[in-house]
Design an enzyme around this catalytic site. Structure first.
Site, PDB file in Angstrom:
ATOM      1  N   CYS A   1      -0.626   3.884   2.378  1.00 44.05           N
ATOM      2  CA  CYS A   1      -0.285   4.657   3.715  1.00 44.05           C
ATOM      3  C   CYS A   1       0.695   3.941   3.807  1.00 44.05           C
ATOM      4  O   CYS A   1       1.042   5.526   4.367  1.00 44.05           O
ATOM      5  CB  CYS A   1      -0.894   2.367   3.911  1.00 44.05           C
ATOM      6  SG  CYS A   1      -1.895   2.441   3.260  1.00 44.05           S
ATOM      7  N   ASP A   2       1.600   3.978   3.542  1.00 49.44           N
ATOM      8  CA  ASP A   2       3.199   3.949   4.146  1.00 49.44           C
ATOM      9  C   ASP A   2       4.714   4.782   3.178  1.00 49.44           C
ATOM     10  O   ASP A   2       4.879   4.399   3.736  1.00 49.44           O
ATOM     11  CB  ASP A   2       3.312   2.166   3.995  1.00 49.44           C
ATOM     12  CG  ASP A   2       2.834   1.526   4.969  1.00 49.44           C
ATOM     13  OD1 ASP A   2       1.720   1.828   5.441  1.00 49.44           O
ATOM     14  OD2 ASP A   2       2.632   0.469   4.337  1.00 49.44           O
TER      15      ASP A   2
ATOM     16  N   CYS B   1       1.023  -1.224   0.380  1.00 52.06           N
ATOM     17  CA  CYS B   1       0.017   0.118  -0.265  1.00 52.06           C
ATOM     18  C   CYS B   1       0.747   1.447  -0.490  1.00 52.06           C
ATOM     19  O   CYS B   1       1.005   2.168   1.168  1.00 52.06           O
ATOM     20  CB  CYS B   1      -0.814  -0.243   1.108  1.00 52.06           C
ATOM     21  SG  CYS B   1      -1.799   1.577   0.842  1.00 52.06           S
TER      22      CYS B   1
END
Lengths: 79, 301
Positions: free
Chosen positions: B133-134, B130
């Site tokens: 997200c990261d 992701c």
């Protein structure tokens, strides 16, 4: 004495949103650390959890990686 | 005995749940997460009624709507096996077992894995599926994006603004994603594109420290701290074997959302329905619930 809760998160991660929503729903106060803007605190999160995925919750020193509802409930004594 | 088990709580599963609740069916909805891929998508601009809405907010709307009914949502539970036994289905999860007359599989799709040494060990230790997200955690670091399609190009575009250096490891001869984004990446000073290249391992000690990449007979070691896997999606249907699937592993359904197994319905991205869209998945979920309701009604169990 309420437990000290810190959530390390990024604004774009859905599990971070759900974890924070869960805490709010249960009326748990927490500090939110946005690791996308604070690289120093991001490093702190990596040190504490030994990994780089978000969210990370620090509940009175207990480190929980990801939105692990059951562990969070146990750590907070909600069950 | 339940009337219905819905597996998955993305647009298809949640919509099916709303329809099932309105039909007063006795059912549960089981899912690892809520929202599925919609929760991970940045902005949605083609869901009727919303000119623009972040994916996570659309999911919140879906959930809010579902929760106006007393829907038994079993979140954080993962289905291990789905079996048909005479005139009922048994669903075994990592927590318990359920029995129902009908099942709607709406489990969507999940990230395809690389299948190389080091992938499992370094998951969340530099390797992620992701980028949204990261990605921000890799400020001023060197990273590799694996893939050459749209999601890989989007990840690379996002990372080139955050990371120090971005390697794009593409198995094909050319990037296959959007050409406008591909152009931007080609012109960026901190992006290196490796075409015809295959990642062969993820290496490191505690955290990712590099990857090995093979291009024809040449093997290269790239020192990176981040690996972003963006090589597409696979249907989350490994828990069910005895149902007709197509060559991509998608469950085949007819226009009534029926599979080839009586009482077993499927909806959304896990099926062979061509348009993988949030609004299509939602509509398919509605249809599947109505079909399941009809199935229970006409059978005298």
């Amino acid at each position: 004495m309420p437990k000290k809760v810190t959530v390390y998160s990024t604004p774009t991660c859905p599990y971070c949103t759900r974890a924070k929503q869960f805490l709010t729903d249960n009326r748990i106060a927490f500090d939110n650390v946005d690791v996308s803007v604070d690289t120093g605190r991001a490093e702190e999160m990596i040190q504490k959890s030994g990994q780089m995925g978000v969210p990370v919750l620090d509940i009175d020193g207990e480190i929980i990686v990801g939105f692990d509802r059951e562990r969070i409930q146990r750590a907070l004594g909600l069950t | 005995m339940l009337d219905l088990i819905i597996i998955g709580a993305g647009p298809a599963g949640i919509t099916a749940a709303i329809y099932a609740a309105r039909k007063k069916m006795n059912f549960v909805i089981i899912s690892r997460d809520v929202g599925g891929q919609t929760a991970w998508s940045g902005g949605v601009e083609n869901y009727t009624g919303y000119q623009f809405i972040p994916g996570i907010e659309l999911v919140a709307k879906f959930e809010e709507h579902m929760k106006t009914f007393a829907v038994p949502l079993h979140e954080g539970e993962s289905v291990q096996e789905l079996m048909r036994q005479r005139d009922m289905f048994v669903v075994r999860t990592d927590k318990t077992e359920y029995q129902a007359r009908t099942v709607i599989v709406a489990s969507g799709k999940q990230s395809r894995e690389l299948g190389v040494p080091g992938e499992k060990e370094f998951r969340n230790k530099g390797l992620t599926y992701c980028a949204t997200c990261d990605g921000p955690l890799f400020a001023n670091k060197d990273v590799a994006v694996i893939g050459g399609g749209n999601s890989a190009l989007d990840a690379a575009l996002q990372l080139m603004r955050i990371a120090r250096r971005v390697y794009l490891i593409n198995i094909a001869a050319e990037l296959t994603g959007d050409s406008a984004i591909a152009e931007k990446l080609k012109n960026a000073s901190n992006v290196a594109i490796y075409n015809n290249a295959r990642i062969t391992s993820v290496n490191g000690a505690q955290m990712v420290a590099g990857i090995t990449v093979q291009k024809a007979a040449l093997v290269d070691f790239l020192p990176v701290q981040g690996v972003f896997v963006e090589i597409g999606l696979i249907p989350s249907a490994e828990f069910i074997r005895d149902v007709r699937k197509n060559e991509y592993g998608e469950i085949m359904v007819n226009c009534k959302s029926e599979t080839d197994v009586p009482g077993l319905f499927a909806a959304g991205d896990v099926t062979d329905v061509p348009a993988k869209q949030i609004i299509v998945a939602a509509g398919e979920g509605a249809k599947a619930a109505l079909s399941a309701f009809h199935y229970v009604a006409i059978h005298s169990f």
